[in-house]
Design a protein around this motif. Structure first.
Motif, PDB file in Angstrom:
ATOM      1  N   PRO A 175      -9.067 -64.736  47.848  1.00  0.00           N
ATOM      2  CA  PRO A 175      -8.449 -63.500  48.344  1.00  0.00           C
ATOM      3  C   PRO A 175      -7.190 -63.748  49.174  1.00  0.00           C
ATOM      4  O   PRO A 175      -6.344 -62.876  49.295  1.00  0.00           O
ATOM      5  N   ALA A 176      -7.054 -64.945  49.736  1.00  0.00           N
ATOM      6  CA  ALA A 176      -5.889 -65.252  50.562  1.00  0.00           C
ATOM      7  C   ALA A 176      -4.751 -65.881  49.767  1.00  0.00           C
ATOM      8  O   ALA A 176      -3.673 -66.107  50.312  1.00  0.00           O
ATOM      9  N   ALA A 177      -4.984 -66.149  48.486  1.00  0.00           N
ATOM     10  CA  ALA A 177      -3.924 -66.744  47.664  1.00  0.00           C
ATOM     11  C   ALA A 177      -2.781 -65.739  47.541  1.00  0.00           C
ATOM     12  O   ALA A 177      -2.993 -64.565  47.260  1.00  0.00           O
ATOM     13  N   ARG A 178      -1.581 -66.218  47.766  1.00  0.00           N
ATOM     14  CA  ARG A 178      -0.402 -65.349  47.762  1.00  0.00           C
ATOM     15  C   ARG A 178       0.145 -65.232  46.341  1.00  0.00           C
ATOM     16  O   ARG A 178       0.241 -66.227  45.635  1.00  0.00           O
ATOM     17  N   PHE A 179       0.469 -64.013  45.957  1.00  0.00           N
ATOM     18  CA  PHE A 179       0.918 -63.747  44.592  1.00  0.00           C
ATOM     19  C   PHE A 179       2.136 -64.583  44.206  1.00  0.00           C
ATOM     20  O   PHE A 179       2.148 -65.214  43.166  1.00  0.00           O
ATOM     21  N   VAL A 180       3.153 -64.569  45.042  1.00  0.00           N
ATOM     22  CA  VAL A 180       4.399 -65.255  44.706  1.00  0.00           C
ATOM     23  C   VAL A 180       4.247 -66.767  44.873  1.00  0.00           C
ATOM     24  O   VAL A 180       4.527 -67.533  43.947  1.00  0.00           O
ATOM     25  N   GLU A 181       3.813 -67.205  46.043  1.00  0.00           N
ATOM     26  CA  GLU A 181       3.752 -68.629  46.343  1.00  0.00           C
ATOM     27  C   GLU A 181       2.699 -69.384  45.535  1.00  0.00           C
ATOM     28  O   GLU A 181       2.932 -70.499  45.083  1.00  0.00           O
ATOM     29  N   ASP A 182       1.517 -68.779  45.347  1.00  0.00           N
ATOM     30  CA  ASP A 182       0.423 -69.488  44.689  1.00  0.00           C
ATOM     31  C   ASP A 182       0.318 -69.217  43.187  1.00  0.00           C
ATOM     32  O   ASP A 182      -0.190 -70.052  42.443  1.00  0.00           O
ATOM     33  N   PHE A 183       0.778 -68.043  42.756  1.00  0.00           N
ATOM     34  CA  PHE A 183       0.641 -67.680  41.346  1.00  0.00           C
ATOM     35  C   PHE A 183       1.978 -67.505  40.630  1.00  0.00           C
ATOM     36  O   PHE A 183       2.000 -67.110  39.467  1.00  0.00           O
ATOM     37  N   ASP A 184       3.077 -67.746  41.330  1.00  0.00           N
ATOM     38  CA  ASP A 184       4.416 -67.589  40.749  1.00  0.00           C
ATOM     39  C   ASP A 184       4.643 -66.195  40.156  1.00  0.00           C
ATOM     40  O   ASP A 184       5.335 -66.038  39.148  1.00  0.00           O
ATOM     41  N   ALA A 185       4.071 -65.190  40.779  1.00  0.00           N
ATOM     42  CA  ALA A 185       4.254 -63.813  40.313  1.00  0.00           C
ATOM     43  C   ALA A 185       5.632 -63.316  40.728  1.00  0.00           C
ATOM     44  O   ALA A 185       6.114 -63.631  41.816  1.00  0.00           O
ATOM     45  N   ASP A 186       6.256 -62.547  39.859  1.00  0.00           N
ATOM     46  CA  ASP A 186       7.532 -61.941  40.213  1.00  0.00           C
ATOM     47  C   ASP A 186       7.310 -60.456  40.512  1.00  0.00           C
ATOM     48  O   ASP A 186       6.195 -59.945  40.409  1.00  0.00           O
ATOM     49  N   GLU A 191       5.857 -50.206  48.360  1.00  0.00           N
ATOM     50  CA  GLU A 191       4.938 -50.946  49.211  1.00  0.00           C
ATOM     51  C   GLU A 191       4.584 -52.312  48.635  1.00  0.00           C
ATOM     52  O   GLU A 191       3.922 -53.117  49.295  1.00  0.00           O
ATOM     53  N   ALA A 192       5.023 -52.609  47.424  1.00  0.00           N
ATOM     54  CA  ALA A 192       4.656 -53.855  46.747  1.00  0.00           C
ATOM     55  C   ALA A 192       5.042 -55.092  47.545  1.00  0.00           C
ATOM     56  O   ALA A 192       4.293 -56.069  47.579  1.00  0.00           O
ATOM     57  N   GLU A 193       6.183 -55.070  48.208  1.00  0.00           N
ATOM     58  CA  GLU A 193       6.628 -56.266  48.941  1.00  0.00           C
ATOM     59  C   GLU A 193       5.698 -56.604  50.098  1.00  0.00           C
ATOM     60  O   GLU A 193       5.673 -57.744  50.560  1.00  0.00           O
ATOM     61  N   ASN A 194       4.913 -55.638  50.565  1.00  0.00           N
ATOM     62  CA  ASN A 194       3.978 -55.888  51.665  1.00  0.00           C
ATOM     63  C   ASN A 194       2.612 -56.363  51.177  1.00  0.00           C
ATOM     64  O   ASN A 194       1.780 -56.771  51.972  1.00  0.00           O
ATOM     65  N   LEU A 195       2.379 -56.263  49.872  1.00  0.00           N
ATOM     66  CA  LEU A 195       1.084 -56.615  49.304  1.00  0.00           C
ATOM     67  C   LEU A 195       1.160 -58.045  48.788  1.00  0.00           C
ATOM     68  O   LEU A 195       1.309 -58.288  47.603  1.00  0.00           O
ATOM     69  N   ILE A 196       1.031 -58.977  49.697  1.00  0.00           N
ATOM     70  CA  ILE A 196       1.343 -60.372  49.394  1.00  0.00           C
ATOM     71  C   ILE A 196       0.196 -61.175  48.792  1.00  0.00           C
ATOM     72  O   ILE A 196       0.413 -62.229  48.216  1.00  0.00           O
ATOM     73  N   ASP A 197      -1.042 -60.689  48.966  1.00  0.00           N
ATOM     74  CA  ASP A 197      -2.186 -61.428  48.432  1.00  0.00           C
ATOM     75  C   ASP A 197      -3.268 -60.449  47.992  1.00  0.00           C
ATOM     76  O   ASP A 197      -3.169 -59.246  48.224  1.00  0.00           O
ATOM     77  N   LEU A 198      -4.299 -60.975  47.351  1.00  0.00           N
ATOM     78  CA  LEU A 198      -5.374 -60.132  46.821  1.00  0.00           C
ATOM     79  C   LEU A 198      -6.056 -59.341  47.922  1.00  0.00           C
ATOM     80  O   LEU A 198      -6.327 -58.156  47.776  1.00  0.00           O
ATOM     81  N   VAL A 232      -9.772 -54.757  41.079  1.00  0.00           N
ATOM     82  CA  VAL A 232      -8.469 -55.302  41.457  1.00  0.00           C
ATOM     83  C   VAL A 232      -8.408 -56.781  41.083  1.00  0.00           C
ATOM     84  O   VAL A 232      -7.401 -57.247  40.556  1.00  0.00           O
ATOM     85  N   ARG A 233      -9.486 -57.509  41.304  1.00  0.00           N
ATOM     86  CA  ARG A 233      -9.529 -58.926  40.919  1.00  0.00           C
ATOM     87  C   ARG A 233      -9.308 -59.096  39.421  1.00  0.00           C
ATOM     88  O   ARG A 233      -8.555 -59.972  38.991  1.00  0.00           O
ATOM     89  N   VAL A 234      -9.971 -58.275  38.622  1.00  0.00           N
ATOM     90  CA  VAL A 234      -9.825 -58.360  37.165  1.00  0.00           C
ATOM     91  C   VAL A 234      -8.391 -58.036  36.756  1.00  0.00           C
ATOM     92  O   VAL A 234      -7.783 -58.747  35.955  1.00  0.00           O
ATOM     93  N   ILE A 235      -7.838 -56.980  37.324  1.00  0.00           N
ATOM     94  CA  ILE A 235      -6.467 -56.579  37.001  1.00  0.00           C
ATOM     95  C   ILE A 235      -5.488 -57.694  37.356  1.00  0.00           C
ATOM     96  O   ILE A 235      -4.619 -58.053  36.559  1.00  0.00           O
ATOM     97  N   VAL A 236      -5.632 -58.260  38.551  1.00  0.00           N
ATOM     98  CA  VAL A 236      -4.740 -59.333  38.986  1.00  0.00           C
ATOM     99  C   VAL A 236      -4.868 -60.544  38.058  1.00  0.00           C
ATOM    100  O   VAL A 236      -3.875 -61.100  37.602  1.00  0.00           O
ATOM    101  N   ALA A 237      -6.105 -60.938  37.747  1.00  0.00           N
ATOM    102  CA  ALA A 237      -6.323 -62.098  36.877  1.00  0.00           C
ATOM    103  C   ALA A 237      -5.705 -61.881  35.499  1.00  0.00           C
ATOM    104  O   ALA A 237      -5.070 -62.792  34.948  1.00  0.00           O
ATOM    105  N   GLU A 238      -5.861 -60.688  34.956  1.00  0.00           N
ATOM    106  CA  GLU A 238      -5.318 -60.396  33.631  1.00  0.00           C
ATOM    107  C   GLU A 238      -3.799 -60.305  33.651  1.00  0.00           C
ATOM    108  O   GLU A 238      -3.125 -60.880  32.794  1.00  0.00           O
ATOM    109  N   ILE A 258       4.545 -54.938  40.014  1.00  0.00           N
ATOM    110  CA  ILE A 258       4.664 -53.537  39.601  1.00  0.00           C
ATOM    111  C   ILE A 258       3.669 -53.233  38.483  1.00  0.00           C
ATOM    112  O   ILE A 258       3.040 -52.171  38.466  1.00  0.00           O
ATOM    113  N   GLN A 259       3.487 -54.168  37.565  1.00  0.00           N
ATOM    114  CA  GLN A 259       2.515 -53.977  36.488  1.00  0.00           C
ATOM    115  C   GLN A 259       1.093 -53.906  37.041  1.00  0.00           C
ATOM    116  O   GLN A 259       0.283 -53.115  36.561  1.00  0.00           O
ATOM    117  N   ILE A 260       0.803 -54.712  38.049  1.00  0.00           N
ATOM    118  CA  ILE A 260      -0.512 -54.652  38.690  1.00  0.00           C
ATOM    119  C   ILE A 260      -0.719 -53.272  39.310  1.00  0.00           C
ATOM    120  O   ILE A 260      -1.766 -52.642  39.124  1.00  0.00           O
TER     121      ILE A 260
END
Length: 94
Positions: A36-47, A70-77, A17-23, A52-54
């Motif tokens: 692991p606590a870094a938030r996808f939207v706030e810390d990585f500017d993920a849309d 369920e994606a909206e509930n998956l806020i961090d790694l 999962v870490r590799v997929i997220v990083a890529e 969905i691609q992850i």
């Protein structure tokens, strides 16, 4: 004839999962260095498309399906990895 299905360990799932997220998020840091606590939207500017691609890659590479709803509930790694691990173990509460 029975087939033995090998389920990846929690550590293997977290690592993948870490590799997929990083890529997918094109992060400069190595996958093992992602907080692991870094938030996808706030810390990585993920849309939402990136999330969905992850999920699509997790489904394809780990054969663990996580509904897009369920994606909206998956806020961090950590939350994502825990959710994927629970689904792999068959203990999700969806």
């Amino acid at each position: 004839m029975s087939r033995n299905v090998v389920t990846p360990s929690s550590d293997e799932i977290l690592s993948r999962v870490r590799v997929i997220v990083a890529e997918e998020l094109e992060l400069e840091e190595s996958p093992g260095d992602i907080d692991p606590a870094a938030r996808f939207v706030e810390d990585f500017d993920a849309d939402s498309l990136a999330l969905i691609q992850i999920l699509a890659r997790i489904d394809k590479e780990l054969t663990i399906s996580v509904p897009v709803e369920e994606a909206e509930n998956l806020i961090d790694l950590r939350t994502l990895a825990d959710h994927v691990i629970a689904r792999a173990a068959g203990t999700d509460h969806a």
